[in-house]
Design a protein around this motif. Structure first.
Motif, PDB file in Angstrom:
ATOM      1  N   ILE A 120       0.834  -1.207   0.000  1.00 14.22           N
ATOM      2  CA  ILE A 120       0.000   0.000   0.000  1.00 14.22           C
ATOM      3  C   ILE A 120       0.864   1.251   0.000  1.00 14.22           C
ATOM      4  O   ILE A 120       0.677   2.149  -0.823  1.00 14.22           O
ATOM      5  N   GLU A 125      -3.416   0.857  -4.899  1.00 18.99           N
ATOM      6  CA  GLU A 125      -3.852   2.249  -4.835  1.00 18.99           C
ATOM      7  C   GLU A 125      -4.913   2.484  -3.761  1.00 18.99           C
ATOM      8  O   GLU A 125      -5.602   1.554  -3.341  1.00 18.99           O
ATOM      9  N   LYS A 126      -5.063   3.740  -3.370  1.00 18.58           N
ATOM     10  CA  LYS A 126      -6.082   4.150  -2.412  1.00 18.58           C
ATOM     11  C   LYS A 126      -7.463   3.783  -2.934  1.00 18.58           C
ATOM     12  O   LYS A 126      -7.733   3.888  -4.122  1.00 18.58           O
ATOM     13  N   GLY A 127      -8.315   3.337  -2.023  1.00 17.68           N
ATOM     14  CA  GLY A 127      -9.690   3.021  -2.375  1.00 17.68           C
ATOM     15  C   GLY A 127      -9.923   1.645  -2.949  1.00 17.68           C
ATOM     16  O   GLY A 127     -11.053   1.229  -3.149  1.00 17.68           O
ATOM     17  N   ILE A 186      -4.634   2.578   7.808  1.00 19.88           N
ATOM     18  CA  ILE A 186      -4.137   2.209   6.483  1.00 19.88           C
ATOM     19  C   ILE A 186      -5.227   1.531   5.663  1.00 19.88           C
ATOM     20  O   ILE A 186      -5.311   1.712   4.461  1.00 19.88           O
ATOM     21  N   VAL A 200      -8.257  -0.102   0.906  1.00 17.24           N
ATOM     22  CA  VAL A 200      -7.157   0.800   1.237  1.00 17.24           C
ATOM     23  C   VAL A 200      -7.778   2.149   1.572  1.00 17.24           C
ATOM     24  O   VAL A 200      -8.606   2.664   0.825  1.00 17.24           O
ATOM     25  N   SER A 201      -7.378   2.700   2.691  1.00 14.73           N
ATOM     26  CA  SER A 201      -7.938   3.964   3.147  1.00 14.73           C
ATOM     27  C   SER A 201      -7.569   5.095   2.182  1.00 14.73           C
ATOM     28  O   SER A 201      -6.458   5.135   1.654  1.00 14.73           O
ATOM     29  N   GLU A 202      -8.511   5.986   1.980  1.00 15.79           N
ATOM     30  CA  GLU A 202      -8.260   7.173   1.145  1.00 15.79           C
ATOM     31  C   GLU A 202      -7.292   8.130   1.844  1.00 15.79           C
ATOM     32  O   GLU A 202      -6.732   9.019   1.225  1.00 15.79           O
ATOM     33  N   ARG A 203      -7.098   7.941   3.145  1.00 15.19           N
ATOM     34  CA  ARG A 203      -6.248   8.848   3.926  1.00 15.19           C
ATOM     35  C   ARG A 203      -4.798   8.388   4.037  1.00 15.19           C
ATOM     36  O   ARG A 203      -4.000   9.040   4.690  1.00 15.19           O
ATOM     37  N   VAL A 204      -4.450   7.297   3.395  1.00 10.11           N
ATOM     38  CA  VAL A 204      -3.072   6.797   3.461  1.00 10.11           C
ATOM     39  C   VAL A 204      -2.138   7.862   2.929  1.00 10.11           C
ATOM     40  O   VAL A 204      -2.353   8.426   1.856  1.00 10.11           O
TER      41      VAL A 204
END
Length: 98
Positions: A40, A46-48, A80, A91-95
């Protein structure tokens, strides 16, 4: 990463090759967590993006469901990954945000 459609929704088929070292002093869940986190953070995933279920990872990497769930719980506490009820882990959008 392959795009696939399930029930009319676009998802991504993410492959995680998790090699665990049973002779290592590092707990198996921490080894699993490190591989997922690195994928990640490096941008390989990727995010999301929806992550494989704990069951899928367990089947393909010969670790128990409980081991993968514990790794996901730790990653969730760190922000994460996030769990969406009925949909699994994403996957968190805030990573990477500080």
């Amino acid at each position: 990463m392959n795009t696939i459609f399930k029930n009319g929704r676009m998802t991504f088929d993410v492959q995680l090759d998790i090699d665990v070292d049973t002779s290592s002093k590092l707990f198996l869940y921490l080894q699993v967590k490190q591989v997922i986190k690195q994928a990640i953070v490096s941008g390989q995933i990727e995010k999301g993006i929806r992550l494989p279920s704990a069951r899928e990872i367990g089947k393909t990497n010969v670790v128990s469901l409980a081991t993968v769930e514990r790794a996901y719980r730790d990653l969730r506490r760190e922000g994460i990954v996030e769990k969406r009820k009925g949909d699994g882990y994403f996957v968190s959008e805030r990573v990477g945000m500080n």
